[in-house]
Design a protein around this motif. Structure first.
Motif, PDB file in Angstrom:
ATOM      1  N   SER A  28      44.315  46.180  45.511  1.00  0.00           N
ATOM      2  CA  SER A  28      44.608  45.895  44.108  1.00  0.00           C
ATOM      3  C   SER A  28      43.323  45.652  43.329  1.00  0.00           C
ATOM      4  CB  SER A  28      45.522  44.666  44.004  1.00  0.00           C
ATOM      5  OG  SER A  28      44.862  43.498  44.464  1.00  0.00           O
ATOM      6  N   THR A  30      40.485  47.120  43.956  1.00  0.00           N
ATOM      7  CA  THR A  30      39.926  48.451  43.749  1.00  0.00           C
ATOM      8  C   THR A  30      40.566  49.129  42.560  1.00  0.00           C
ATOM      9  OG1 THR A  30      39.534  48.683  46.116  1.00  0.00           O
ATOM     10  CG2 THR A  30      39.544  50.703  44.821  1.00  0.00           C
ATOM     11  N   HIS A  31      41.897  49.043  42.480  1.00  0.00           N
ATOM     12  CA  HIS A  31      42.625  49.662  41.371  1.00  0.00           C
ATOM     13  C   HIS A  31      42.200  49.048  40.045  1.00  0.00           C
ATOM     14  CE1 HIS A  31      45.950  51.456  39.135  1.00  0.00           C
ATOM     15  NE2 HIS A  31      46.228  50.249  38.667  1.00  0.00           N
ATOM     16  N   ASN A  32      42.077  47.731  40.019  1.00  0.00           N
ATOM     17  CA  ASN A  32      41.703  47.046  38.777  1.00  0.00           C
ATOM     18  C   ASN A  32      40.287  47.403  38.346  1.00  0.00           C
ATOM     19  OD1 ASN A  32      44.191  45.776  38.668  1.00  0.00           O
ATOM     20  ND2 ASN A  32      43.484  43.934  39.716  1.00  0.00           N
ATOM     21  N   ALA A  34      38.538  50.171  39.122  1.00  0.00           N
ATOM     22  CA  ALA A  34      38.517  51.566  38.680  1.00  0.00           C
ATOM     23  C   ALA A  34      39.130  51.703  37.294  1.00  0.00           C
ATOM     24  CB  ALA A  34      39.268  52.439  39.684  1.00  0.00           C
ATOM     25  N   LYS A  35      40.226  51.004  37.073  1.00  0.00           N
ATOM     26  CA  LYS A  35      40.903  51.057  35.768  1.00  0.00           C
ATOM     27  C   LYS A  35      40.013  50.483  34.680  1.00  0.00           C
ATOM     28  CE  LYS A  35      45.219  49.711  33.484  1.00  0.00           C
ATOM     29  NZ  LYS A  35      46.509  48.979  33.653  1.00  0.00           N
ATOM     30  N   LEU A  36      39.331  49.374  34.983  1.00  0.00           N
ATOM     31  CA  LEU A  36      38.449  48.733  34.006  1.00  0.00           C
ATOM     32  C   LEU A  36      37.303  49.658  33.616  1.00  0.00           C
ATOM     33  CD1 LEU A  36      37.525  46.250  32.394  1.00  0.00           C
ATOM     34  CD2 LEU A  36      36.335  45.456  34.452  1.00  0.00           C
ATOM     35  N   LYS A  38      37.168  52.953  33.812  1.00  0.00           N
ATOM     36  CA  LYS A  38      37.676  54.108  33.075  1.00  0.00           C
ATOM     37  C   LYS A  38      38.049  53.734  31.645  1.00  0.00           C
ATOM     38  CE  LYS A  38      39.376  56.459  37.206  1.00  0.00           C
ATOM     39  NZ  LYS A  38      40.566  56.848  37.998  1.00  0.00           N
ATOM     40  N   LEU A  39      38.668  52.566  31.477  1.00  0.00           N
ATOM     41  CA  LEU A  39      39.031  52.109  30.132  1.00  0.00           C
ATOM     42  C   LEU A  39      37.785  51.832  29.300  1.00  0.00           C
ATOM     43  CD1 LEU A  39      42.041  49.704  30.834  1.00  0.00           C
ATOM     44  CD2 LEU A  39      42.115  51.922  29.679  1.00  0.00           C
ATOM     45  N   THR A  40      36.770  51.239  29.923  1.00  0.00           N
ATOM     46  CA  THR A  40      35.521  50.958  29.204  1.00  0.00           C
ATOM     47  C   THR A  40      34.848  52.251  28.772  1.00  0.00           C
ATOM     48  OG1 THR A  40      35.219  48.952  30.535  1.00  0.00           O
ATOM     49  CG2 THR A  40      33.300  49.781  29.338  1.00  0.00           C
ATOM     50  N   TYR A 127      33.154  48.222  43.618  1.00  0.00           N
ATOM     51  CA  TYR A 127      34.126  49.198  43.113  1.00  0.00           C
ATOM     52  C   TYR A 127      35.309  49.333  44.065  1.00  0.00           C
ATOM     53  CZ  TYR A 127      36.019  53.540  41.212  1.00  0.00           C
ATOM     54  OH  TYR A 127      36.850  54.488  40.675  1.00  0.00           O
ATOM     55  N   ASP A 128      35.036  49.407  45.373  1.00  0.00           N
ATOM     56  CA  ASP A 128      36.097  49.554  46.365  1.00  0.00           C
ATOM     57  C   ASP A 128      35.825  48.623  47.543  1.00  0.00           C
ATOM     58  OD1 ASP A 128      38.095  50.282  48.060  1.00  0.00           O
ATOM     59  OD2 ASP A 128      37.677  52.429  48.044  1.00  0.00           O
TER      60      ASP A 128
END
Length: 212
Positions: A28, A30-32, A34-36, A38-40, A127-128
């Motif tokens: 979870s 890792t997902h957060n 990566a999402k952060l 990409k959103l940035t 990141y992961d």
């Protein structure tokens, strides 16, 4: 970062808490992360486009500086995502950590000790985290993943200075230079962290091999 953690356990039900406590897993995280990222990247890219169009309609130095700043930051985030993707696709976390490039000399390790890497490395984002989790991967696999992570950040350091070329067309060299130096400095810390941690992992592997 490399400490062996106890496996997550579900919280026992009691009268005060009816449902088990949710546990934050490495997946979870890792997902957060990566999402952060990409959103940035998307935020600064969209901001660059908006500011550029605004500057086209109302040319002024403030809007130009903001456009350059947003564009440069967007470049750094997008470039990081792409570099990581390229290395993941090409290497799949497989590397020969015995190669000379990955070796850490005693002198280099002494420098890391003076930099007190041990104290601040745990505060650096990952990141992961699953790639470095000894409950999921062997220490050999973790060492290989560290090699790939090092190469990613070393490549990013080099590419961080590419935006300075933009000063030829836009001027504002100070913006390009400052952002490039800060970005390179941040990734240099990740390189140092990977090399420092990998040396510890290799010592553990050598110790296990001598036992067996």
């Amino acid at each position: 970062m490399l400490a062996i953690k106890d496996p997550p356990k579900e919280a026992h039900n009691n009268s005060a808490a009816g449902a088990p406590r949710k546990i934050r897993t490495p997946a979870s995280q890792t997902h957060n992360m990566a999402k952060l990222l990409k959103l940035t990247a998307a935020f600064f890219l969209a901001g660059t486009v908006i500011l550029f169009l605004w500057h086209q309609s109302y040319p002024n130095d403030v809007l130009l500086s903001l456009t350059i700043t947003f564009g440069t930051i967007a470049y750094h985030f997008i470039m990081r995502l792409l570099v990581g993707l390229v290395f993941r696709t090409a290497m799949h976390n497989k590397a020969d950590y015995r190669k000379r490039w990955y070796r850490v000399s005693k002198r280099e390790l002494a420098i890391y000790e003076k930099l007190r890497v041990k104290k601040w490395k745990s505060k650096m984002p990952t990141y992961d985290p699953t790639l470095f989790d000894p409950q999921i991967h062997s220490w050999d696999e973790i060492a290989q993943a560290m090699c790939q992570a090092e190469l990613v950040h070393e490549t990013i350091i080099v590419l961080s200075f590419l935006p300075i070329v933009g000063g030829i067309w836009f001027g504002a060299y100070s913006v390009f230079i400052v952002t490039s130096i800060l970005a390179a400095w941040l990734d240099a810390m990740f390189v140092i962290m990977q090399r420092y941690n990998r040396q510890r992992v290799l010592k553990l592997l050598n110790h296990k091999s001598t036992i067996h």
